[in-house]
Design a protein around this motif. Sequence first.
Motif, PDB file in Angstrom:
ATOM      1  N   PHE A 224       0.850  -1.187   0.000  1.00 24.44           N
ATOM      2  CA  PHE A 224       0.000   0.000   0.000  1.00 24.44           C
ATOM      3  C   PHE A 224       0.886   1.237   0.000  1.00 24.44           C
ATOM      4  N   PHE A 225       0.428   2.230  -0.759  1.00 22.57           N
ATOM      5  CA  PHE A 225       1.184   3.474  -0.931  1.00 22.57           C
ATOM      6  C   PHE A 225       2.608   3.194  -1.405  1.00 22.57           C
ATOM      7  N   GLY A 226       2.731   2.193  -2.276  1.00 21.92           N
ATOM      8  CA  GLY A 226       4.023   1.887  -2.876  1.00 21.92           C
ATOM      9  C   GLY A 226       4.988   1.141  -1.986  1.00 21.92           C
ATOM     10  N   LYS A 227       4.564   0.791  -0.763  1.00 20.87           N
ATOM     11  CA  LYS A 227       5.458   0.098   0.167  1.00 20.87           C
ATOM     12  C   LYS A 227       4.909  -1.286   0.477  1.00 20.87           C
ATOM     13  N   THR A 228       5.774  -2.304   0.447  1.00 20.78           N
ATOM     14  CA  THR A 228       5.381  -3.678   0.739  1.00 20.78           C
ATOM     15  C   THR A 228       5.783  -4.037   2.159  1.00 20.78           C
ATOM     16  N   MET A 229       4.804  -4.508   2.925  1.00 19.30           N
ATOM     17  CA  MET A 229       5.032  -4.831   4.335  1.00 19.30           C
ATOM     18  C   MET A 229       4.731  -6.309   4.582  1.00 19.30           C
ATOM     19  N   PRO A 230       5.597  -7.002   5.338  1.00 21.37           N
ATOM     20  CA  PRO A 230       5.297  -8.386   5.731  1.00 21.37           C
ATOM     21  C   PRO A 230       4.499  -8.422   7.031  1.00 21.37           C
ATOM     22  N   PHE A 231       3.638  -9.424   7.171  1.00 22.64           N
ATOM     23  CA  PHE A 231       2.843  -9.604   8.379  1.00 22.64           C
ATOM     24  C   PHE A 231       2.889 -11.077   8.789  1.00 22.64           C
ATOM     25  N   ILE A 232       2.840 -11.325  10.081  1.00 23.05           N
ATOM     26  CA  ILE A 232       2.751 -12.687  10.602  1.00 23.05           C
ATOM     27  C   ILE A 232       1.310 -12.894  11.054  1.00 23.05           C
ATOM     28  N   VAL A 233       0.642 -13.896  10.483  1.00 26.10           N
ATOM     29  CA  VAL A 233      -0.800 -14.044  10.693  1.00 26.10           C
ATOM     30  C   VAL A 233      -1.174 -15.501  10.943  1.00 26.10           C
ATOM     31  N   SER A 234      -2.438 -15.683  11.343  1.00 20.98           N
ATOM     32  CA  SER A 234      -3.013 -17.015  11.508  1.00 20.98           C
ATOM     33  C   SER A 234      -4.434 -16.978  10.973  1.00 20.98           C
ATOM     34  N   LEU A 235      -4.851 -18.051  10.336  1.00 21.77           N
ATOM     35  CA  LEU A 235      -6.191 -18.098   9.747  1.00 21.77           C
ATOM     36  C   LEU A 235      -7.263 -17.979  10.822  1.00 21.77           C
ATOM     37  N   LEU A 236      -8.210 -17.088  10.590  1.00 19.30           N
ATOM     38  CA  LEU A 236      -9.358 -16.935  11.472  1.00 19.30           C
ATOM     39  C   LEU A 236     -10.593 -17.593  10.854  1.00 19.30           C
ATOM     40  N   CYS A 237     -10.904 -17.230   9.607  1.00 15.84           N
ATOM     41  CA  CYS A 237     -12.046 -17.799   8.900  1.00 15.84           C
ATOM     42  C   CYS A 237     -11.932 -17.425   7.434  1.00 15.84           C
ATOM     43  N   PHE A 238     -12.888 -17.867   6.627  1.00 20.67           N
ATOM     44  CA  PHE A 238     -12.963 -17.444   5.230  1.00 20.67           C
ATOM     45  C   PHE A 238     -14.152 -16.502   5.079  1.00 20.67           C
ATOM     46  N   HIS A 239     -14.002 -15.518   4.239  1.00 23.78           N
ATOM     47  CA  HIS A 239     -15.056 -14.524   4.045  1.00 23.78           C
ATOM     48  C   HIS A 239     -16.331 -15.224   3.582  1.00 23.78           C
ATOM     49  N   PRO A 240     -17.473 -14.961   4.235  1.00 25.20           N
ATOM     50  CA  PRO A 240     -18.706 -15.670   3.887  1.00 25.20           C
ATOM     51  C   PRO A 240     -19.206 -15.399   2.468  1.00 25.20           C
ATOM     52  N   LYS A 241     -18.800 -14.283   1.871  1.00 23.89           N
ATOM     53  CA  LYS A 241     -19.238 -13.939   0.517  1.00 23.89           C
ATOM     54  C   LYS A 241     -18.137 -14.164  -0.510  1.00 23.89           C
ATOM     55  N   TYR A 242     -16.966 -13.609  -0.274  1.00 27.78           N
ATOM     56  CA  TYR A 242     -15.894 -13.624  -1.278  1.00 27.78           C
ATOM     57  C   TYR A 242     -14.940 -14.805  -1.128  1.00 27.78           C
ATOM     58  N   LYS A 243     -15.036 -15.527  -0.014  1.00 32.64           N
ATOM     59  CA  LYS A 243     -14.220 -16.722   0.242  1.00 32.64           C
ATOM     60  C   LYS A 243     -12.734 -16.422   0.425  1.00 32.64           C
ATOM     61  N   TRP A 244     -12.377 -15.149   0.596  1.00 35.83           N
ATOM     62  CA  TRP A 244     -10.982 -14.820   0.868  1.00 35.83           C
ATOM     63  C   TRP A 244     -10.642 -15.208   2.303  1.00 35.83           C
ATOM     64  N   ALA A 245      -9.410 -15.629   2.521  1.00 37.81           N
ATOM     65  CA  ALA A 245      -8.967 -15.984   3.875  1.00 37.81           C
ATOM     66  C   ALA A 245      -8.880 -14.732   4.739  1.00 37.81           C
ATOM     67  N   GLN A 246      -9.479 -14.794   5.919  1.00 37.98           N
ATOM     68  CA  GLN A 246      -9.415 -13.695   6.882  1.00 37.98           C
ATOM     69  C   GLN A 246      -8.444 -14.105   7.985  1.00 37.98           C
ATOM     70  N   CYS A 247      -7.344 -13.394   8.080  1.00 42.52           N
ATOM     71  CA  CYS A 247      -6.261 -13.810   8.968  1.00 42.52           C
ATOM     72  C   CYS A 247      -6.005 -12.755  10.041  1.00 42.52           C
ATOM     73  N   PHE A 248      -5.834 -13.240  11.246  1.00 45.77           N
ATOM     74  CA  PHE A 248      -5.603 -12.341  12.376  1.00 45.77           C
ATOM     75  C   PHE A 248      -4.131 -11.961  12.431  1.00 45.77           C
ATOM     76  N   ASP A 249      -3.871 -10.653  12.531  1.00 46.55           N
ATOM     77  CA  ASP A 249      -2.499 -10.158  12.630  1.00 46.55           C
ATOM     78  C   ASP A 249      -1.995 -10.424  14.052  1.00 46.55           C
ATOM     79  N   LEU A 250      -1.005 -11.307  14.160  1.00 44.03           N
ATOM     80  CA  LEU A 250      -0.527 -11.749  15.470  1.00 44.03           C
ATOM     81  C   LEU A 250       0.324 -10.714  16.191  1.00 44.03           C
ATOM     82  N   LYS A 251       0.461  -9.547  15.615  1.00 40.56           N
ATOM     83  CA  LYS A 251       1.082  -8.442  16.345  1.00 40.56           C
ATOM     84  C   LYS A 251       0.162  -8.021  17.500  1.00 40.56           C
ATOM     85  N   ASN A 252      -1.122  -8.357  17.341  1.00 42.25           N
ATOM     86  CA  ASN A 252      -2.133  -8.044  18.355  1.00 42.25           C
ATOM     87  C   ASN A 252      -2.415  -9.287  19.208  1.00 42.25           C
TER      88      ASN A 252
END
Length: 472
Positions: A224-252
């Motif tokens: 975003f805004f021309g910058k690529t950021m890595p994130f450490i995540v874990s699967l929470l669920c899949f989007h009920p409409k679009y089926k995209w994986a919804q992942c919790f950011d483990l920084k929180n």
Amino acid sequence: MNYIFYDFETTGIESNWDQIIQVGAVLTNSNFQEIDRFESRCCLRPGLIPYPKAILVNKSSTKDLTNTKLSHFSLIELMLAKFKSWGSAIYIGYNTISFDEEFLRKSLFKSLFDPYLTINNGNKRTDLLSILRANHAYYPDSIKIPINEKGKLVFKLDQVAPLNGITDFSAHDAIGDSIATIKLAELIDKKNPELWSASLLTTSREDADNIIKNNKIFCITETFFGKTMPFIVSLLCFHPKYKWAQCFDLKNDPEDYLNLTQESLEHFMSKSPKIIRSVRNNKSPIIMNSNHISKVNRYMHISEKELLRRAEVIQSNTTFKKTVEKILEKQASEKEEFISQEDINYEETIYHAFSTNYEKIVMEEFHLSPWENKYKVANKFKDERNFYFAERLIYEEKPSLLPKDNFNKISRHIAKQIFSTNDEKWNTIPKAYKDIDDLRNEYEEEQDENILERLNDLNNLIEDIENKYQDV
């Protein structure tokens, strides 16, 4: 699998309205050795107004746009036949998933072919731009990335490739950019084979889902805004409409959010930085395993043991998952309600509805029939959208075979679009003239006679289109 590296040059950036004018594609084996190639160009579709700046960038001449014997529809037919003859493969380009692939899909869609070529019949896809960005996030010193005068990284192919010793190609030429993409992919594979291998593990939605489901913790990247950021995540669920994986950011710490009401959680989900990150599993995300956690500096203060604990909390809390799903479903419904109130054209409906099996049978009959019979076949369509596309194809290819009233109707529709003085989604004659004047002022200051001559040629081309449609 073999690879198909490809690139398009187009009349602009609006995939619903602009068109492909040049195709370049190279079939290679998994060692990047060339097996076959395809290169072709076509003329402008009737009534289409190209964007002058796009034409300058891809170095097309007005002769290319008007005198090339191959029509747009014929180019799509040739390209499709060649791609199918190469068998199943992984389609790869540079920024293809956001740009070229949208042109590919919509060109096939408006030509009454299956638009999902790169994900059906054993085909898969990925995008070298995403791979390169991820490569820089995890291995910043392995591939040189240019920096502009503002100190920002520049991931443009015509700048990245030469900086890394790839110079024997013609930039902004479809086959030239395909060749540069091959060589850059080979370089990434050579320098960081683990990342290249990981990028091939998510080239289909099913493959990506398997990686996401089978890894308790994993690394993703977002740009975003021309910058690529890595994130450490874990699967929470899949989007009920679009089926995209919804992942919790483990920084929180998930326990901070588990007992919130639905309204409060929705509030925190909307805040930035996001606590839940969407992984578009149908767009070949780059997913790295937990071995890469140590490369993500922003998480260094959290032990791997704590990250695993947070992942366990997320994956074991069914109530939290269901609350998130309810929020996502509510937001999707609100978005769809808003979109349904917008005025849309048939050209913009590729993702709104799939054609039925009956419609697909009529499409195949339409393509198998000689031009003399295509209008009769077109009348079998029950979906008005498909009849509209069939009618336009006949108008562009064999206009004399259309009933006069239908021909005049389409001509009036084109004239209404291209003479519009509104800020339309497509290019118009008034906008094209203004762009040409602005570009003339710019290049007169630079005294670039070659560009000025090309702009005059483009001005004449727009005048010819204007004259053709001004009396309809």
